[in-house]
Scaffold this active site. Structure first.
Site, PDB file in Angstrom:
ATOM      1  N   ASP A   1      -2.381  32.365   5.715  1.00  0.00           N
ATOM      2  CA  ASP A   1      -2.734  32.171   4.306  1.00  0.00           C
ATOM      3  C   ASP A   1      -1.547  31.591   3.556  1.00  0.00           C
ATOM      4  OD1 ASP A   1      -3.755  32.180   1.791  1.00  0.00           O
ATOM      5  OD2 ASP A   1      -3.901  34.373   1.593  1.00  0.00           O
TER       6      ASP A   1
ATOM      7  N   LYS B   1       1.448  29.687  -2.164  1.00  0.00           N
ATOM      8  CA  LYS B   1       2.250  30.897  -2.342  1.00  0.00           C
ATOM      9  C   LYS B   1       3.723  30.516  -2.463  1.00  0.00           C
ATOM     10  CE  LYS B   1      -0.671  34.117   0.267  1.00  0.00           C
ATOM     11  NZ  LYS B   1      -1.013  35.053  -0.797  1.00  0.00           N
TER      12      LYS B   1
ATOM     13  N   ASP C   1      -3.019  37.674   8.112  1.00  0.00           N
ATOM     14  CA  ASP C   1      -4.145  37.726   7.180  1.00  0.00           C
ATOM     15  C   ASP C   1      -5.487  37.744   7.914  1.00  0.00           C
ATOM     16  OD1 ASP C   1      -4.776  38.049   4.521  1.00  0.00           O
ATOM     17  OD2 ASP C   1      -4.958  35.906   4.111  1.00  0.00           O
TER      18      ASP C   1
ATOM     19  N   ASP D   1      -5.957  30.791  -3.633  1.00  0.00           N
ATOM     20  CA  ASP D   1      -5.362  31.892  -2.860  1.00  0.00           C
ATOM     21  C   ASP D   1      -6.282  33.114  -2.801  1.00  0.00           C
ATOM     22  OD1 ASP D   1      -3.466  33.080  -1.307  1.00  0.00           O
ATOM     23  OD2 ASP D   1      -2.055  33.513  -2.936  1.00  0.00           O
TER      24      ASP D   1
ATOM     25  N   ARG E   1     -12.299  36.499  -0.011  1.00  0.00           N
ATOM     26  CA  ARG E   1     -13.629  36.845  -0.519  1.00  0.00           C
ATOM     27  C   ARG E   1     -14.637  35.724  -0.272  1.00  0.00           C
ATOM     28  NH1 ARG E   1     -11.282  37.693  -6.495  1.00  0.00           N
ATOM     29  NH2 ARG E   1      -9.526  38.346  -5.229  1.00  0.00           N
TER      30      ARG E   1
HETATM   31  N1  BES Z   1      -3.978  37.450   1.800  1.00  0.00           N
HETATM   32  C1  BES Z   1      -3.739  37.704   0.435  1.00  0.00           C
HETATM   33  C2  BES Z   1      -3.558  39.187   0.132  1.00  0.00           C
HETATM   34  C3  BES Z   1      -2.368  39.876   0.737  1.00  0.00           C
HETATM   35  C4  BES Z   1      -1.209  40.056   0.020  1.00  0.00           C
HETATM   36  C5  BES Z   1      -2.445  40.424   2.003  1.00  0.00           C
HETATM   37  C6  BES Z   1      -0.141  40.731   0.567  1.00  0.00           C
HETATM   38  C7  BES Z   1      -1.376  41.096   2.561  1.00  0.00           C
HETATM   39  C8  BES Z   1      -0.214  41.259   1.837  1.00  0.00           C
HETATM   40  C9  BES Z   1      -4.920  37.210  -0.406  1.00  0.00           C
HETATM   41  O1  BES Z   1      -5.618  36.138   0.113  1.00  0.00           O
HETATM   42  C10 BES Z   1      -4.405  36.812  -1.750  1.00  0.00           C
HETATM   43  O2  BES Z   1      -3.612  35.916  -1.804  1.00  0.00           O
HETATM   44  N2  BES Z   1      -4.879  37.503  -2.787  1.00  0.00           N
HETATM   45  C11 BES Z   1      -4.472  37.243  -4.125  1.00  0.00           C
HETATM   46  C12 BES Z   1      -5.722  37.146  -4.971  1.00  0.00           C
HETATM   47  C13 BES Z   1      -5.485  36.598  -6.360  1.00  0.00           C
HETATM   48  C14 BES Z   1      -5.084  35.147  -6.285  1.00  0.00           C
HETATM   49  C15 BES Z   1      -6.755  36.761  -7.170  1.00  0.00           C
HETATM   50  C16 BES Z   1      -3.628  38.424  -4.591  1.00  0.00           C
HETATM   51  O3  BES Z   1      -3.911  39.542  -4.196  1.00  0.00           O
HETATM   52  O4  BES Z   1      -2.689  38.184  -5.324  1.00  0.00           O
HETATM   53 ZN    ZN Z   2      -4.798  34.237  -0.391  1.00  0.00          ZN
HETATM   54 ZN    ZN Z   3      -5.558  35.968   2.215  1.00  0.00          ZN
END
Ligand code: BES
Ligand code: ZN
Ligand code: ZN
Length: 505
Positions: A274, A281, A293, A352, A356
């Site tokens: 990811d 990121k 991920d 990101d 979902r």
């Molecule tokens: N894969 C990440 C979530 C994640 C963060 C997993 C840290 C493991 C460790 C996910 O896809 C993500 O980036 N989520 C974002 C969502 C936001 C952009 C609405 C998040 O949680 O910040």
């Molecule tokens: Zn993400």
């Molecule tokens: Zn993710």
């Protein structure tokens, strides 16, 4: 060279734990086999010290060893195996997690040895089969190491584990040891998959890994490529994949016992890497972990390899949604609109928030399949990590009886979860002026809005959602958790599936 093997030799196998050299010989016996390097003697704080240790309680106490759970004391001997006293606490206060951890402490104290044994003696008040399972899990999970990419490492592989039990308990202990061996093997597979770098384990390779492992464990595996995903209308998975040089894969895994007592659907987030997509990121340490991920998909595949061996009576169908999430000239952009399987549209406000999207297609497919209940596992939000840390995962659901079964399984497996609310007052945060909904809510309660997003796609089907973003890995060895991917949710799922009680919608 095919594009999906850009970093790897053509004979690379992404699933080393399944190869024979990764599988230690694990056995329950009534006397320790000759040739062991070390034998651990379980010592309960309130029971006599086993005579075989050749040292009394007072001498042990002098060395600071009281039999408290987690203590270990290595007793050098002039010849024969090293003896190790390991504390298991007072017999009437032993709990399952403590016993698993005590065995893990013993395993860490003897990490230099390839052939080890545990003499259970008369130090337990718990059911002997359970004791057999817990000590086996503690040792095998703690001794796990991912060294495939370190050919020069000097880690000593576990070759043999003997669990020594009295004649009276031997049959029960043997059953438990077999169970623990199976659950640990399943967890090792989940860890191997999550520990593999993204250039090695692409979505295509993940599909191959499932095709290779599945049939060995009575599983039917069907892998859907990009063309087939287009035909299925899986716009969430395809949209996330749009920026990638790698093809996506949807891996459908089915376990079908005769006369199934229920049908459970599992959905796993399989983001092989990811990067965030166009919402790239930042270059912080967290980025390094994004190869994991796909830990949700890995835990599900791992768990399914245990079902036949452990006699699960429910039918289980899993959908593993695999792709990476990359920025490129072909990537989806902000403001793009994806059409999820079944026709609902989603406006992309942050690329990101991709997990979902891939899961939505699978949740719809699971409901179309008419499953009795759905459990999904996903490294979904940083918010779950910030809220509950690295030891506890979040659980959500639309059916309390199902959530309660997940919580019960989390206690048994020592893969703890804490329920967060599916708070419908936050649902408007997902509104979109352009599409049926947006893929991002507000700046707060991100784990909750992510769960609310998934909830939109399960209809009336009882559903529980595990957000394992915090628990997917550990920086350092800690109890049964070895540094790296933890395989979290593998044993929780096994327990949940084996003990599943039908719930009403
Ligand atoms: N894969 C990440 C979530 C994640 C963060 C997993 C840290 C493991 C460790 C996910 O896809 C993500 O980036 N989520 C974002 C969502 C936001 C952009 C609405 C998040 O949680 O910040
Ligand atoms: Zn993400
Ligand atoms: Zn993710």
């Amino acid at each position: 060279m095919a594009i999906n093997s850009r970093l790897i030799p053509s004979d690379f196998t992404p699933i080393p734990s399944q190869s024979p050299d990764r599988t230690a010989l694990v056995e329950a016996t009534s006397t320790a086999n000759a040739g062991l390097d070390a034998i651990g003697f379980a010592v309960a704080a309130d029971r006599p010290v086993p005579a075989e240790l050749g040292i009394g309680a007072e001498a042990l106490a002098q060395a600071g060893f009281t039999g408290a759970a987690g203590q270990t004391l290595v007793l050098p001997r002039s010849d024969g195996p090293v003896f190790v006293a390991f504390g298991v606490g007072a017999a009437d206060q032993q709990d399952q997690a403590g016993l698993r951890d005590a065995a893990a402490s013993f395993a860490r104290a003897t990490h230099r040895f390839a052939r080890i044994g545990i003499d259970l003696g008369d130090s337990f008040a718990l059911d002997p089969a359970l004791v057999g399972q817990l000590v086996t899990e503690g040792v095998l999970l703690a001794r796990y190491r991912f060294t495939e990419l370190q050919p020069t490492n000097s880690v000593v592989r576990l070759e043999a584990l003997d669990i020594v039990a009295s004649e009276k308990n031997l049959e029960a202990v043997r059953r438990g040891v077999e169970t623990g061996h199976v659950t640990s093997r399943a967890t090792a597979l989940a860890r191997d998959l999550a520990n593999n770098p993204p250039g090695h384990l692409t979505a295509t390779r993940m599909g191959q890994a499932a095709e290779e492992v599945g049939p060995r464990h009575g599983l039917a595996v069907e892998v859907f490529d990009k063309e087939q995903l287009i035909a299925l209308g899986c716009g969430g998975l395809l949209g996330v994949n749009a920026g990638s040089a790698e093809e996506p894969r949807m891996i459908k895994v089915t376990y079908s016992p005769e006369k199934p007592t229920a049908h459970i659907g599992l959905v796993g987030k399989g983001i092989m890497y990811d990067a965030g997509g166009i919402s790239l990121k930042p270059s912080d340490a967290m980025h390094l972990l994004m190869k994991m991920d796909m830990a949700g998909a890995a835990a599900i595949l791992g768990a399914m390899t245990a079902l036949q061996d452990l006699g699960c009576t429910a039918k289980v169908t899993a959908w593993l949604m695999c792709t990476d999430n990359m920025p490129s000239g072909t990537a989806m952009g902000l403001g793009d609109v994806l059409t999820i399987r079944g026709g609902r549209t989603v406006e992309i406000k942050n690329t990101d928030a991709e997990g979902r999207l891939v899961m939505a297609d699978a949740l719809v497919l699971a409901t179309e399949d008419g499953v009795d209940a759905i459990v999904d596992v996903a490294t979904l939000t940083g918010s779950a990590l910030q809220t509950l840390g690295t030891r506890v995962a979040a659980v959500f659901g639309n059916n309390q009886a199902l959530v309660d079964q997940a919580i019960a399984a989390s206690v048994t497996s020592d893969e703890p979860v804490w329920q967060l609310p599916l708070e419908h007052r936050y649902r408007p945060q997902l509104n979109s002026a352009l599409a049926d909904m947006s893929n991002m809510g507000g700046p707060f309660n991100v784990a909750i809005t992510a769960a609310l997003f998934l909830n939109e796609f399960v209809g009336d089907t009882p559903w529980a959602h595990l957000d394992i973003a915090g628990t997917m890995q550990t920086d350092a060895d800690d109890s049964w958790r070895s540094a790296g991917a933890t395989g979290f949710a593998t044993r929780l799922l096994i327990d949940l599936l084996l003990n599943y009680k039908p719930v009403s919608a």
